[in-house]
Design an enzyme around this catalytic site. Structure first.
Site, PDB file in Angstrom:
ATOM      1  N   GLU A   1       0.767  -0.544  -4.871  1.00 59.75           N
ATOM      2  CA  GLU A   1      -0.239   0.464  -5.203  1.00 59.75           C
ATOM      3  C   GLU A   1       0.360   1.809  -4.849  1.00 59.75           C
ATOM      4  O   GLU A   1       1.136   1.913  -3.881  1.00 59.75           O
ATOM      5  CB  GLU A   1      -1.493   0.224  -4.350  1.00 59.75           C
ATOM      6  CG  GLU A   1      -2.629   1.211  -4.582  1.00 59.75           C
ATOM      7  CD  GLU A   1      -2.722   2.330  -3.549  1.00 59.75           C
ATOM      8  OE1 GLU A   1      -3.691   3.087  -3.590  1.00 59.75           O
ATOM      9  OE2 GLU A   1      -1.794   2.465  -2.698  1.00 59.75           O
TER      10      GLU A   1
ATOM     11  N   GLU B   1      -3.458   4.171  -8.538  1.00 56.67           N
ATOM     12  CA  GLU B   1      -4.693   4.838  -8.083  1.00 56.67           C
ATOM     13  C   GLU B   1      -4.681   6.288  -8.559  1.00 56.67           C
ATOM     14  O   GLU B   1      -3.784   7.058  -8.220  1.00 56.67           O
ATOM     15  CB  GLU B   1      -4.841   4.784  -6.565  1.00 56.67           C
ATOM     16  CG  GLU B   1      -6.181   5.417  -6.180  1.00 56.67           C
ATOM     17  CD  GLU B   1      -6.416   5.610  -4.691  1.00 56.67           C
ATOM     18  OE1 GLU B   1      -5.802   4.903  -3.873  1.00 56.67           O
ATOM     19  OE2 GLU B   1      -7.236   6.493  -4.366  1.00 56.67           O
TER      20      GLU B   1
ATOM     21  N   HIS C   1       0.837  -1.206   0.000  1.00 63.31           N
ATOM     22  CA  HIS C   1       0.000   0.000   0.000  1.00 63.31           C
ATOM     23  C   HIS C   1       0.873   1.259   0.000  1.00 63.31           C
ATOM     24  O   HIS C   1       1.671   1.447   0.922  1.00 63.31           O
ATOM     25  CB  HIS C   1      -0.883  -0.021   1.250  1.00 63.31           C
ATOM     26  CG  HIS C   1      -1.844   1.107   1.332  1.00 63.31           C
ATOM     27  ND1 HIS C   1      -2.031   1.846   2.476  1.00 63.31           N
ATOM     28  CD2 HIS C   1      -2.690   1.637   0.398  1.00 63.31           C
ATOM     29  CE1 HIS C   1      -2.957   2.772   2.252  1.00 63.31           C
ATOM     30  NE2 HIS C   1      -3.355   2.665   1.002  1.00 63.31           N
TER      31      HIS C   1
ATOM     32  N   HIS D   1      -0.649  11.347  -2.062  1.00 60.66           N
ATOM     33  CA  HIS D   1      -1.972  10.916  -1.571  1.00 60.66           C
ATOM     34  C   HIS D   1      -2.885  12.093  -1.258  1.00 60.66           C
ATOM     35  O   HIS D   1      -4.062  12.099  -1.600  1.00 60.66           O
ATOM     36  CB  HIS D   1      -1.793  10.056  -0.324  1.00 60.66           C
ATOM     37  CG  HIS D   1      -3.086   9.591   0.274  1.00 60.66           C
ATOM     38  ND1 HIS D   1      -3.824  10.354   1.154  1.00 60.66           N
ATOM     39  CD2 HIS D   1      -3.794   8.442   0.092  1.00 60.66           C
ATOM     40  CE1 HIS D   1      -4.915   9.699   1.492  1.00 60.66           C
ATOM     41  NE2 HIS D   1      -4.926   8.531   0.872  1.00 60.66           N
TER      42      HIS D   1
ATOM     43  N   ASP E   1      -0.588   6.390  -5.317  1.00 62.88           N
ATOM     44  CA  ASP E   1      -1.580   7.405  -5.687  1.00 62.88           C
ATOM     45  C   ASP E   1      -0.937   8.419  -6.636  1.00 62.88           C
ATOM     46  O   ASP E   1       0.206   8.833  -6.415  1.00 62.88           O
ATOM     47  CB  ASP E   1      -2.043   8.137  -4.428  1.00 62.88           C
ATOM     48  CG  ASP E   1      -2.490   7.179  -3.341  1.00 62.88           C
ATOM     49  OD1 ASP E   1      -3.474   6.469  -3.560  1.00 62.88           O
ATOM     50  OD2 ASP E   1      -1.816   7.130  -2.284  1.00 62.88           O
TER      51      ASP E   1
HETATM   52  O1  G3P Z   1      -6.187   1.772  -3.420  1.00 66.77           O
HETATM   53  C1  G3P Z   1      -6.448   1.360  -2.133  1.00 66.77           C
HETATM   54  C2  G3P Z   1      -6.246   2.453  -1.108  1.00 66.77           C
HETATM   55  O2  G3P Z   1      -5.032   3.092  -1.373  1.00 66.77           O
HETATM   56  C3  G3P Z   1      -7.350   3.465  -1.120  1.00 66.77           C
HETATM   57  O3  G3P Z   1      -7.279   4.403  -0.103  1.00 66.77           O
HETATM   58  O4  G3P Z   1      -6.765   6.603   0.819  1.00 66.77           O
HETATM   59  O5  G3P Z   1      -5.067   4.815   0.940  1.00 66.77           O
HETATM   60  O6  G3P Z   1      -5.589   5.904  -1.231  1.00 66.77           O
HETATM   61  P1  G3P Z   1      -6.114   5.465   0.105  1.00 66.77           P
HETATM   62 MG    MG Z   2      -4.330   4.728  -2.569  1.00 64.85          MG
END
Ligand code: G3P
Ligand code: MG
Length: 246
Positions: free
Chosen positions: A41, A116, A14, A56, A43
């Site tokens: 993953e 993402e 993450h 993020h 952002d």
């Molecule tokens: O993509 C899964 C997760 O990353 C979604 O929430 O806020 O951590 O980007 P966040």
């Molecule tokens: Mg995310």
């Protein structure tokens, strides 16, 4: 449903591996790979001059030594910031990476990727379009295709138009009324839910509708096992090694 077949791993690091390294940095992605993750993953949002970078939040305040809205900063402004020292001195010198340089690192490490799309408010469509176009243009043939995801349907629609062949996951807390119509319109491959909002009934509904099911953010191995039992294929984790140890 999108017919492309993808085999998701049990765990996806993450934002890299947030439990061990500053989020959305190259060091974090390297750390995830070191811990054994095969997918990560992160952002992606746009700078003021439309460059996709990894971040993020709407602002750089929490994760760098600077302050301000990303939407008001050029790439040059962003590159002057330290994005590692807030986490620990060991990561001082990490910066906010561009999507381009991240793609090059992923290629070197051989990692699978969930990109993402995290637009700053008001830039949903253009972020989806620019990110999707850049990925389509720059993704090396040697790498397996990434999966896009977003909480913002507008961003997914724009990504679908700009790069229809790149699979999409719809990111949400949990499915609301009429979710299947929207998922069909987006031609989604997967649904990514908050694990706290999931139960076995919702998980079955998603799986029976033919979608891959992923859950965020799972840092407890016992919880991951329960989710796998319900049909979740993959969990996003800040501590990928905990899930790999199962
Ligand atoms: O993509 C899964 C997760 O990353 C979604 O929430 O806020 O951590 O980007 P966040
Ligand atoms: Mg995310």
């Amino acid at each position: 449903m999108n017919e492309m077949s993808i085999r998701f791993p049990r765990v996806i690091g993450h934002r890299g591996a947030v439990g061990h390294a500053p989020e959305n940095t190259l060091g974090g992605i390297r750390k995830a790979a070191e811990l054994g993750a095969t997918w990560v993953e992160f952002d992606v949002a746009l700078t003021k001059d439309d460059v996709p970078v990894l971040l993020h939040d709407e602002t750089v305040d929490r994760t760098t030594d600077g302050s301000g809205n990303l939407a008001d900063m050029t790439l040059q402004d962003v590159q002057a910031l330290d994005a590692g020292r807030w986490f620990s001195d060991a990561f001082a010198g990490e910066h906010i990476p561009t999507l381009s340089e991240t793609i090059r690192l992923l290629d070197t490490l051989g990692l699978g990727v969930n990109v993402e799309i995290k637009p700053t408010p008001g830039r949903e469509s253009e972020t989806g379009r620019i990110v999707a176009k850049q990925v389509a243009d720059e993704w090396p043939n040697s790498m397996r295709a990434p999966v896009f995801s977003s909480f913002q349907v507008e961003a997914l629609v724009a990504a679908q138009q700009a790069a229809p062949a790149i699979p999409r996951g719809w990111l949400m807390r949990r499915p609301g009324k009429g979710w299947q119509d929207q998922a069909r319109a987006l031609d989604c491959l997967s649904i990514h839910c908050n694990h706290r909002a999931l139960d076995s009934k919702i998980a079955s509904e998603i799986r029976n509708a033919g979608y891959h099911l992923l859950a965020y953010t799972v840092n407890d191995a016992k919880r991951a096992l329960k989710l796998f039992e319900w049909g979740v294929e993959s969990v996003f984790s800040d501590y990928p090694e905990r899930i790999l140890a199962i």
